[in-house]
Design an enzyme around this catalytic site. Sequence first.
Site, PDB file in Angstrom:
ATOM      1  N   TRP A  10      26.933  72.083  42.395  1.00 37.27           N
ATOM      2  CA  TRP A  10      27.319  72.822  43.609  1.00 37.27           C
ATOM      3  C   TRP A  10      28.720  72.447  44.085  1.00 37.27           C
ATOM      4  CZ3 TRP A  10      22.298  72.826  47.145  1.00 37.27           C
ATOM      5  CH2 TRP A  10      21.247  73.419  46.419  1.00 37.27           C
ATOM      6  N   HIS A  94      33.512  64.689  35.325  1.00 36.96           N
ATOM      7  CA  HIS A  94      33.842  66.119  35.432  1.00 36.96           C
ATOM      8  C   HIS A  94      35.364  66.287  35.417  1.00 36.96           C
ATOM      9  CE1 HIS A  94      34.271  70.151  37.017  1.00 36.96           C
ATOM     10  NE2 HIS A  94      33.023  70.348  36.642  1.00 36.96           N
ATOM     11  N   GLU A  96      37.293  68.022  37.103  1.00 30.78           N
ATOM     12  CA  GLU A  96      37.925  68.011  38.433  1.00 30.78           C
ATOM     13  C   GLU A  96      38.118  66.584  38.936  1.00 30.78           C
ATOM     14  OE1 GLU A  96      35.168  70.752  40.228  1.00 30.78           O
ATOM     15  OE2 GLU A  96      36.017  72.359  39.018  1.00 30.78           O
ATOM     16  N   GLU A 164      32.843  71.270  28.496  1.00 30.36           N
ATOM     17  CA  GLU A 164      33.402  72.205  29.472  1.00 30.36           C
ATOM     18  C   GLU A 164      34.902  72.363  29.225  1.00 30.36           C
ATOM     19  OE1 GLU A 164      30.679  72.419  33.164  1.00 30.36           O
ATOM     20  OE2 GLU A 164      32.223  70.937  33.529  1.00 30.36           O
ATOM     21  N   SER A 210      32.388  78.998  33.658  1.00 28.75           N
ATOM     22  CA  SER A 210      32.190  80.414  33.962  1.00 28.75           C
ATOM     23  C   SER A 210      30.903  80.997  33.381  1.00 28.75           C
ATOM     24  CB  SER A 210      33.410  81.240  33.517  1.00 28.75           C
ATOM     25  OG  SER A 210      34.563  80.831  34.231  1.00 28.75           O
ATOM     26  N   GLY A 231      28.687  76.042  37.615  1.00 33.60           N
ATOM     27  CA  GLY A 231      29.297  75.801  38.922  1.00 33.60           C
ATOM     28  C   GLY A 231      29.029  76.966  39.858  1.00 33.60           C
ATOM     29  N   GLY A 232      30.029  77.827  40.003  1.00 36.84           N
ATOM     30  CA  GLY A 232      29.988  78.925  40.979  1.00 36.84           C
ATOM     31  C   GLY A 232      28.684  79.710  41.007  1.00 36.84           C
TER      32      GLY A 232
HETATM   33  P1  PGA Z   1      32.051  77.182  36.835  1.00 36.27           P
HETATM   34  O1  PGA Z   1      32.068  75.574  36.862  1.00 36.27           O
HETATM   35  O2  PGA Z   1      30.678  77.579  36.339  1.00 36.27           O
HETATM   36  O3  PGA Z   1      32.286  77.591  38.261  1.00 36.27           O
HETATM   37  O4  PGA Z   1      33.111  77.623  35.904  1.00 36.27           O
HETATM   38  C1  PGA Z   1      31.448  74.822  35.861  1.00 36.27           C
HETATM   39  C2  PGA Z   1      31.594  73.360  36.131  1.00 36.27           C
HETATM   40  O5  PGA Z   1      32.653  72.963  36.637  1.00 36.27           O
HETATM   41  O6  PGA Z   1      30.678  72.565  35.873  1.00 36.27           O
END
Ligand code: PGA
Length: 264
Positions: A10, A94, A96, A164, A210, A231-232
């Site tokens: 999330w 991750h 990020e 990812e 995605s 994610g989203g």
């Molecule tokens: P996303 O993110 O599905 O929004 O591309 C995936 C993730 O960062 O785990």
Amino acid sequence: MRIPLIAGNWKMNTTVGEAVELVNEICQGLGGVVGVDKVVCPPFISLAAVKELLKESSVRLGAQNLYFEEKGAYTGEISPLMVADLCEFVIIGHSERRQYFDESGEIVNKKLRAVLKVGLKPILCIGEKLEENEVGRTEEVVTEQLRSSLDGIDCSGAMIIAYEPIWAIGTGKAATGRQANETIGLIRGKIAKLYSEEIAREVRILYGGSVTADNIAEFVEQFEIDGALVGGASLKAGQFISMVKQTQEIFYPTNPPTKDLVEW
Ligand code: PGA
């Protein structure tokens, strides 16, 4: 057989109230869906409330990060023991975190060690940048990330890896099923070399970037792909429920299981 897993990351979304609402909807929709591990990873601040709601549910709880020290004067950080008190899973490394919080391979390695020590199941994220992909360096990059993350670590079937590609995260530009399958096969091969064929067969490797209810099938029908880190799209109950249901149908085309399978 590896049990498929769909995990929702999330990220920095949802207040406690919104998290409670979302998880309630997810649980209602996934009541009888078994044979697929379903994991939600809300922000730290909602973990306790969400855990209460998951008591009677087959949906399981994960955190998005932790700090590697056991306890002490680390203002603002959350320790492995605190996470293990509430969760079963935790996302580590991750992209990020690597990008915005300067998490190096060494830090990821320290976190992984701490995670395994308290019996949490790590979801270790690896993946290449767009410019690395474009010049054909994907294999080199993921190999190095695996090597530095897993250095000195006794890997078992409890380890979960999420491939990812950074260029696919939050961009709406997912890899193709075939591309993801190829890189995940390669990652499995590296695990076999680092550990053993047996461990490589047991480790679940997810695709992330995605993924939505519209393209999940393309990924989970691939031989090497054991599920997705989403994610989203995991912030919409209907999407998450549909992704889990589609995965169940693809993994068990004739006889869907009637109860959850043995876990690691
Ligand atoms: P996303 O993110 O599905 O929004 O591309 C995936 C993730 O960062 O785990």
